[in-house]
Design an enzyme around this catalytic site. Structure first.
Site, PDB file in Angstrom:
ATOM      1  N   CYS A 271       0.110   1.111  -7.127  1.00 19.28           N
ATOM      2  CA  CYS A 271      -0.506   1.025  -5.796  1.00 19.28           C
ATOM      3  C   CYS A 271      -2.003   0.732  -5.837  1.00 19.28           C
ATOM      4  O   CYS A 271      -2.440  -0.357  -5.483  1.00 19.28           O
ATOM      5  CB  CYS A 271      -0.248   2.324  -5.033  1.00 19.28           C
ATOM      6  SG  CYS A 271       1.498   2.608  -4.743  1.00 19.28           S
TER       7      CYS A 271
HETATM    8  N1  LIG Z   1       5.717   4.174  -6.611  1.00 19.29           N
HETATM    9  C1  LIG Z   1       4.950   4.661  -5.651  1.00 19.29           C
HETATM   10  O1  LIG Z   1       4.398   5.741  -5.770  1.00 19.29           O
HETATM   11  C2  LIG Z   1       4.728   3.926  -4.345  1.00 19.29           C
HETATM   12  C3  LIG Z   1       4.071   4.587  -3.301  1.00 19.29           C
HETATM   13  C4  LIG Z   1       3.870   3.919  -2.100  1.00 19.29           C
HETATM   14  C5  LIG Z   1       4.314   2.610  -1.965  1.00 19.29           C
HETATM   15  N2  LIG Z   1       4.936   1.962  -2.991  1.00 19.29           N
HETATM   16  C6  LIG Z   1       5.411   0.606  -2.770  1.00 19.29           C
HETATM   17  O2  LIG Z   1       6.830   0.620  -2.686  1.00 19.29           O
HETATM   18  C7  LIG Z   1       7.368  -0.588  -3.239  1.00 19.29           C
HETATM   19  C8  LIG Z   1       8.383  -0.264  -4.321  1.00 19.29           C
HETATM   20  O3  LIG Z   1       7.718   0.416  -5.383  1.00 19.29           O
HETATM   21  P1  LIG Z   1       8.504   1.262  -6.481  1.00 19.29           P
HETATM   22  O4  LIG Z   1       7.474   2.041  -7.201  1.00 19.29           O
HETATM   23  O5  LIG Z   1       9.666   1.937  -5.904  1.00 19.29           O
HETATM   24  O6  LIG Z   1       9.029   0.053  -7.424  1.00 19.29           O
HETATM   25  P2  LIG Z   1      10.142   0.166  -8.564  1.00 19.29           P
HETATM   26  O7  LIG Z   1       9.876  -0.960  -9.505  1.00 19.29           O
HETATM   27  O8  LIG Z   1      10.230   1.563  -9.086  1.00 19.29           O
HETATM   28  O9  LIG Z   1      11.511  -0.109  -7.799  1.00 19.29           O
HETATM   29  C9  LIG Z   1      11.857  -1.313  -7.241  1.00 19.29           C
HETATM   30  C10 LIG Z   1      13.351  -1.549  -7.417  1.00 19.29           C
HETATM   31  O10 LIG Z   1      13.701  -2.753  -6.747  1.00 19.29           O
HETATM   32  C11 LIG Z   1      14.670  -3.420  -7.502  1.00 19.29           C
HETATM   33  N3  LIG Z   1      14.706  -4.825  -7.077  1.00 19.29           N
HETATM   34  C12 LIG Z   1      13.855  -5.822  -7.381  1.00 19.29           C
HETATM   35  N4  LIG Z   1      14.238  -6.959  -6.755  1.00 19.29           N
HETATM   36  C13 LIG Z   1      15.337  -6.657  -6.038  1.00 19.29           C
HETATM   37  C14 LIG Z   1      16.183  -7.398  -5.202  1.00 19.29           C
HETATM   38  N5  LIG Z   1      15.966  -8.696  -4.948  1.00 19.29           N
HETATM   39  N6  LIG Z   1      17.243  -6.765  -4.656  1.00 19.29           N
HETATM   40  C15 LIG Z   1      17.489  -5.462  -4.896  1.00 19.29           C
HETATM   41  N7  LIG Z   1      16.710  -4.703  -5.680  1.00 19.29           N
HETATM   42  C16 LIG Z   1      15.648  -5.298  -6.249  1.00 19.29           C
HETATM   43  C17 LIG Z   1      14.240  -3.191  -8.933  1.00 19.29           C
HETATM   44  O11 LIG Z   1      15.301  -3.371  -9.841  1.00 19.29           O
HETATM   45  C18 LIG Z   1      13.778  -1.726  -8.873  1.00 19.29           C
HETATM   46  O12 LIG Z   1      14.826  -0.820  -9.155  1.00 19.29           O
HETATM   47  C19 LIG Z   1       6.173  -1.395  -3.714  1.00 19.29           C
HETATM   48  O13 LIG Z   1       5.782  -2.286  -2.721  1.00 19.29           O
HETATM   49  C20 LIG Z   1       5.089  -0.350  -3.902  1.00 19.29           C
HETATM   50  O14 LIG Z   1       3.795  -0.884  -3.761  1.00 19.29           O
HETATM   51  C21 LIG Z   1       5.163   2.601  -4.175  1.00 19.29           C
END
Ligand SMILES: NC(=O)c1ccc[n+]([C@@H]2O[C@H](COP(=O)([O-])OP(=O)(O)OC[C@H]3O[C@@H](n4cnc5c(N)ncnc54)[C@H](O)[C@@H]3O)[C@@H](O)[C@H]2O)c1
Length: 433
Positions: A271
Site C-alpha cells: 500500500c
Molecule cells: N494487503 C493489505 O493490507 C491491503 C490493505 C488495503 C488495501 N489493499 C488493496 O487491496 C487489493 C488487493 O491486495 P491484497 O493484499 O489482497 O493482494 P494479494 O496479492 O494478497 O491478493 C490478490 C489475489 O487476487 C488474485 N488474482 C489476481 N488476478 C486475478 C483475477 N484476474 N481473477 C481472480 N483473482 C485474481 C491473486 O491470485 C491473489 O490471490 C490491492 O489493490 C491493495 O492495494 C491491500
C-alpha cells in the site's frame, strides 16, 4: 442482505479478499471465493489456509456456512454481489498496473446480470471505476446491460469501496473500521451500504466512486508523507545527538494536532510505497505535479541506503568492512508480526549488502525460505538464532514480537537497530539508526 439469502462472490482470495470472505461467512452468507491461482483454490477447498493469521479452522468454519472457492467465472452469474479485491501494483516504470483489475472485469463481464452489485475494493487512482470498470462491464456483457445511474434505472450497480485493513494491527476490530462507499448511482450506493452494514458497524456514503477512490489515497499519502518527515528528522536528530524516539514520545502527549509516526528502514507492503504513485501518475493528465508525494518517495526510498551507511560505520568502528563481513538481517516481513514481504526494505537491504560483498543471512519466523519475486532474487533459507556470535553485524529490520532483543544484543558482536527495538537495553554494541 437482511435475510442472508444474497450470494456474495469475492474475486481475489488474497490478504484482503480472504478475510472479507470469512467476515461475510461469519454472518451466515453463502460466499464464493474466486481466484486464478489454482493452488489457493485447492487449499481453500481442502479447508486449508495460506495466510498465517488465518487458521485453517476459520476456513473450515466458513465452509460449513457454504463457502467454497473456484476459478470458474461462470459462477459469477449466480452471485447477487461481486467484490473485486485483486492486486494493483506499479509496473517497472513506476506506473499503475491495472492489468489485474482489467483482467478481472473482462472475465466477469460476460456473466453479470440485471440488479447485480459489483464493487471494486482494490486501491487505485480516482477515475478508475468510471473510466475503466464501467466501460469494460458495459462492453463485455452479451445482453447489453448498462450501469444503473438513476433511482429507477435498470442495469448493474457499480460501487467503489476502499479496503482499509491494517494487517497486524489488533487494536481496532475489523468491524469497527468504517466502510466508505461511493456508488455510480443511488441504488448502487444503498445496496452496497446494506451489504457492508452486515459486517461493519458504520458505513460512510460519499457522492461518487472518485471521492471514495481519492479518500483511500489521501489516507495512504498522509501516512507516506508523515513517515518521510520523521525519517528525515531522524537523520537530523542523529547528527544533533537527539533521540528522535524520545522526541516523538514527548510530542505525542499533545492532546490535539499531532499524530505519531515512527522512523524506520524504509517503506514496505502493498500500500504505502505504491498507492501514492497512482495519484502522481493520474495528476500528470491534469498537468499537475504532486510534489509532496515525490519528495516523500525520495526520502523513504533512500532509507535502506541510509541503513547500509550505518552498518558500514558500525563495522568501521570494529576495523571491519562490509566486504567479507557476515551480516544477519533480522526480519524479512515489511512490518512486525505479519507474513507479507511485498516491497519490504529488508529485501533491498539484503541485496545492497550482497552487492557490497557481505555474506548475508536472514532470520524470520514467518519465512522458512525466500526465493524470487518481482523485485528480488534471493534464494535463501532461514538461519536459526542459535549462534549470533558468528556474525560481524546483526541488523534489526523487522521487530517481530517473538524476538528476545535483550538476548540478541547479549549474543551479538554488533547490532544495527532500525526500529528502536532495543530501547531500554543499554549496550555499546548497539547502533540506533
Ligand atoms: N494487503 C493489505 O493490507 C491491503 C490493505 C488495503 C488495501 N489493499 C488493496 O487491496 C487489493 C488487493 O491486495 P491484497 O493484499 O489482497 O493482494 P494479494 O496479492 O494478497 O491478493 C490478490 C489475489 O487476487 C488474485 N488474482 C489476481 N488476478 C486475478 C483475477 N484476474 N481473477 C481472480 N483473482 C485474481 C491473486 O491470485 C491473489 O490471490 C490491492 O489493490 C491493495 O492495494 C491491500
Amino acid at each position: 442482505m437482511e435475510t442472508r439469502e444474497a450470494r456474495i462472490g469475492i474475486v481475489g482470495m488474497g490478504y484482503v479478499g480472504l478475510p472479507l470472505a470469512l467476515l461475510f461467512s461469519g454472518q451466515r452468507f453463502r460466499v464464493t471465493g474466486f481466484d486464478v491461482a489454482l493452488n489457493k483454490v485447492e487449499t481453500l477447498n481442502a479447508g486449508g489456509s495460506y495466510i498465517v493469521r488465518i487458521p485453517p479452522a476459520a476456513v473450515h468454519e466458513a465452509q460449513t456456512a457454504g463457502f467454497h472457492a473456484t476459478s470458474n467465472y461462470s459462477e459469477i452469474a449466480e452471485m447477487d454481489a461481486v467484490i473485486i479485491c485483486v492486486p494493483t501494483p506499479l509496473n517497472e516504470h513506476h506506473e499503475p498496473d491495472l492489468s489485474y483489475v482489467r483482467g478481472t472485469v473482462e472475465s466477469i463481464a460476460p456473466y453479470i446480470h440485471e440488479d447485480q452489485l459489483i464493487v471494486l475494493e482494490s486501491t487505485t487512482y480516482p477515475g478508475t471505476t468510471e473510466e475503466v470498470v464501467v466501460p469494460l462491464l458495459e462492453a463485455g456483457n452479451p445482453r447489453g446491460l448498462k450501469v444503473s445511474r438513476g433511482l429507477t434505472d435498470p442495469g448493474v450497480h457499480v460501487v467503489f469501496s476502499p479496503e482499509r485493513e491494517d494487517p497486524g494491527n489488533d487494536t481496532v476490530e475489523r468491524r469497527d473500521i468504517p466502510k466508505v462507499v461511493g456508488g455510480c448511482g443511488p441504488v448502487a450506493a444503498e445496496l452496497a451500504a446494506a451489504m457492508y452494514r452486515t459486517i461493519f458497524r458504520r458505513v460512510v456514503p460519499v457522492s461518487s466512486p472518485s471521492v471514495a477512490e481519492m479518500t483511500k489515497l489521501l489516507e495512504n499519502i498522509y501516512r507516506c508523507v508523515n513517515i518521510a518527515l520523521v525519517n528525515e528528522l531522524k537523520q537530523l536528530c542523529m547528527k544533533m545527538g537527539i533521540d528522535i524516539h524520545e522526541v516523538i514520545e514527548a510530542a505525542k502527549t499533545k492532546p490535539f494536532g499531532f499524530q505519531a509516526f515512527y522512523p524506520g528502514p524504509g517503506l514496505g507492503g502493498h500500500c504505502i510505497p505504491i498507492d501514492p504513485f497512482y495519484l502522481s501518475w493520474k495528476a500528470r493528465e491534469f498537468d499537475f505535479r504532486t510534489r509532496f508525494i515525490e519528495l516523500a518517495g525520495e526520502v523513504n526510498t533512500a532509507m535502506p541506503y541510509f541503513v547500509i551507511a550505518q552498518i558500514a560505520a558500525g563495522l568501521n568502528e570494529m576495523r571491519k568492512s562490509i566486504k567479507g563481513s557476515k551480516v544477519l538481517v533480522l526480519g524479512l516481513a515489511y512490518k512486525r508480526d505479519i507474513d507479507d514481504l511485498r516491497e519490504s526494505p529488508s529485501l533491498t537491504i539484503i541485496e545492497l549488502l550482497r552487492d557490497k560483498g557481505a555474506v548475508v543471512a536472514y532470520n524470520d519466523p514467518y519465512f522458512p525460505t525466500v526465493g524470487h519475486g518481482r523485485h528480488y532474487d534471493l534464494n535463501m533459507t532461514n538461519t536459526p538464532l542459535d549462534n549470533l556470535g558468528q556474525f560481524d553485524a546483526v541488523v534489526i529490520v523487522t521487530d517481530h514480537s517473538s524476538y528476545d532483543f535483550k538476548a540478541i544484543v547479549e549474543q551479538s558482536q554488533l547490532v544495527i537497530d532500525t526500529r528502536n527495538a532495543t530501547r531500554g537495553i543499554s549496550s555499546s554494541k548497539v547502533v540506533h539508526c
